[in-house]
Design an enzyme around this catalytic site. Structure first.
Site, PDB file in Angstrom:
ATOM      1  N   ASP A 139       0.839  -1.191   0.000  1.00 12.31           N
ATOM      2  CA  ASP A 139       0.000   0.000   0.000  1.00 12.31           C
ATOM      3  C   ASP A 139       0.879   1.247   0.000  1.00 12.31           C
ATOM      4  O   ASP A 139       1.646   1.466   0.935  1.00 12.31           O
ATOM      5  CB  ASP A 139      -0.914  -0.006   1.227  1.00 12.31           C
ATOM      6  N   HIS A 146      -3.939  13.935   0.555  1.00 14.41           N
ATOM      7  CA  HIS A 146      -4.372  13.031   1.628  1.00 14.41           C
ATOM      8  C   HIS A 146      -3.335  12.996   2.748  1.00 14.41           C
ATOM      9  O   HIS A 146      -3.680  13.113   3.924  1.00 14.41           O
ATOM     10  CB  HIS A 146      -4.590  11.625   1.059  1.00 14.41           C
TER      11      HIS A 146
END
Ligand code: MN
Length: 438
Positions: A139, A146
């Site tokens: 990930d 963000h």
């Protein structure tokens, strides 16, 4: 870089599968994405399929039609399997050969119509499985919008850590809990600790969230010990999907230091069934820029092609359907719209970085892009950002409010690519539903 256009991208191509020619269809003949499917509720073997209009072309059946030959025949044979890893590992020459053959066979006026029309099944009659065995899941964290917004909530004085602008930050996730669209899972429990509490408790998570991400599937891998150069990076990328990387924010807040995410992130992650190939996305590439006053990438993360067309222009929408909306037959409520082109790091940079130390990637490995928030608040890819850390309620179309996900909520994500001079293509959707904790 995989931005070469060919006859399969021609916007005027049409298919003898009429539904593929309708305006705003996600799966026109220019798309041709891959999934693994079978007839819903049956005990048939799962096998590869390609979307065309509102149909699935059954590749196990099409393989025996006698209309494919050479490398395209080898490639379609590899798709007669419950996992597409073998096909994905064949590399881009094979992917392209099959795409070209399918494009010709499905085009209006093709002689193949007679033989292939019996290999179609309606998308409403099938169920999907994961398109491949995802060996390893990594990930990333490539949206600076963000990273900054979340950093502000977790570390108000120090939102963006100094390595962010140099390193495509990532962590090794867990693949066993990744499932395909339609996934339902119980609200996870774990250790929670209120800031003023003396000690943690174990309880169902109260700040359950989604993350709007792009999933990136690796095709052919690399040998252990051999880095992939940024110039070659995209040769190893089979395609992209939509990816909801569910997150338990209260578990995350307590556990994440010093080693990073753990149980806040590995209880469920949901992929869309269709993989949109990198080749299908060629008309929707965009330049990648880094402002002159920002650190410029180190040499192994820098290339001319990456500057010219390293980004993907993919619109990403999130909607929420509550249990009440479902019962009342009301439509889902819009939460956000963002675009993958805002990513601070590109797919090619992720691949080059992941392998710079010689780490070997394997066919079917998946990267999450990290939550794809854009620069505006309406482009935030998580509830953590939309609700400003749970401090502001979000009012839905039917008057219900949310700060985080409640039991019975279904999160729906959609993606599509659209620009003048190209045929619009879509990613379909990924949905997932949260059930009550035990
Ligand atoms: Mn994530």
């Amino acid at each position: 870089m995989s931005n070469q256009l060919n006859e399969t991208h021609n916007p005027s191509l049409t298919s003898w599968v009429e539904s593929a020619n309708q305006e705003n269809c996600d799966f026109p003949i220019q798309n041709l994405p891959f999934a693994v499917f079978r007839k819903a509720g049956s005990s048939e073997a799962f096998r590869g399929g390609v979307a065309i209009g509102d149909q699935v072309l059954d590749l196990a059946a099409a393989k025996n039609s006698g209309i494919f030959s050479g490398l395209a025949q080898e490639a379609i044979s590899a798709c007669d399997a419950p996992e597409l890893n073998k096909f994905m590992g064949m590399g881009k020459t094979a992917w392209s050969a099959l795409r070209q053959a399918l494009s010709q066979a499905l085009s209006s006026g093709s002689d193949a119509q007679d033989k292939l029309s019996s290999c179609l099944i309606s998308q409403t009659e099938v169920e999907y499985s994961l398109p491949c065995r995802i060996g390893d899941y990594t990930d990333f964290y490539t949206s600076i919008h963000h990273a900054t917004a979340v950093g502000k909530l977790f570390r108000p004085d120090n939102p963006l850590l100094p390595n962010y602008k140099w390193v495509p930050i990532g962590y090794h996730g867990r693949s066993s809990s990744i499932d395909v669209s339609g996934q339902q899972f119980k609200r996870p429990s774990g250790q929670l600790k209120a800031p003023d509490a003396e000690k943690p408790i174990v309880a169902p998570c109260k700040r359950l969230d989604y993350e709007m991400e792009v999933g990136i599937y690796i095709g052919n891998g690399n040998q252990l010990g051999e880095a992939i150069s940024i110039e070659k990076a995209e040769d190893h990328v089979f395609g992209l999907c939509l990816f909801n990387d569910w997150s338990a924010r209260d578990i995350q807040g307590w556990e994440y230091q010093p080693l990073g995410p753990f149980l806040a992130k590995n209880f469920a992650s949901t992929v869309s069934p269709w993989i949109i190939t990198t080749e299908a996305l060629a008309p929707f590439r965009a330049e990648w820029t880094r402002d002159a006053d920002e650190p410029q990438p180190l040499e192994y993360l820098e290339s001319k092609q990456n500057r010219e067309a390293g980004s993907f222009d993919v619109q990403l929408e999130v909607q929420l359907e509550t249990a009440k909306m479902r019962e009342a037959g009301e439509p889902a409520s819009h939460l956000s719209l963002s675009n993958f082109r805002h990513s601070y790091w590109t797919v090619a940079q992720m691949v080059a970085h992941h392998s710079v130390n010689g780490c070997n990637l394997m066919p079917g490995d998946m990267f999450g892009s990290g939550t794809q928030s854009g620069p505006e608040q309406a482009e935030a890819g998580s509830l953590l950002e939309l609700s400003n850390g749970g401090k502001q309620t979000i009012t839905l179309d039917n008057g219900e409010t949310r700060t985080f996900i409640e039991d019975g909520d279904t999160v729906i994500m959609r993606g599509w690519c659209q620009r003048d001079g190209a045929k619009r293509i879509g990613f379909g959707e990924v949905t997932g539903t949260v059930l009550p904790a035990e």
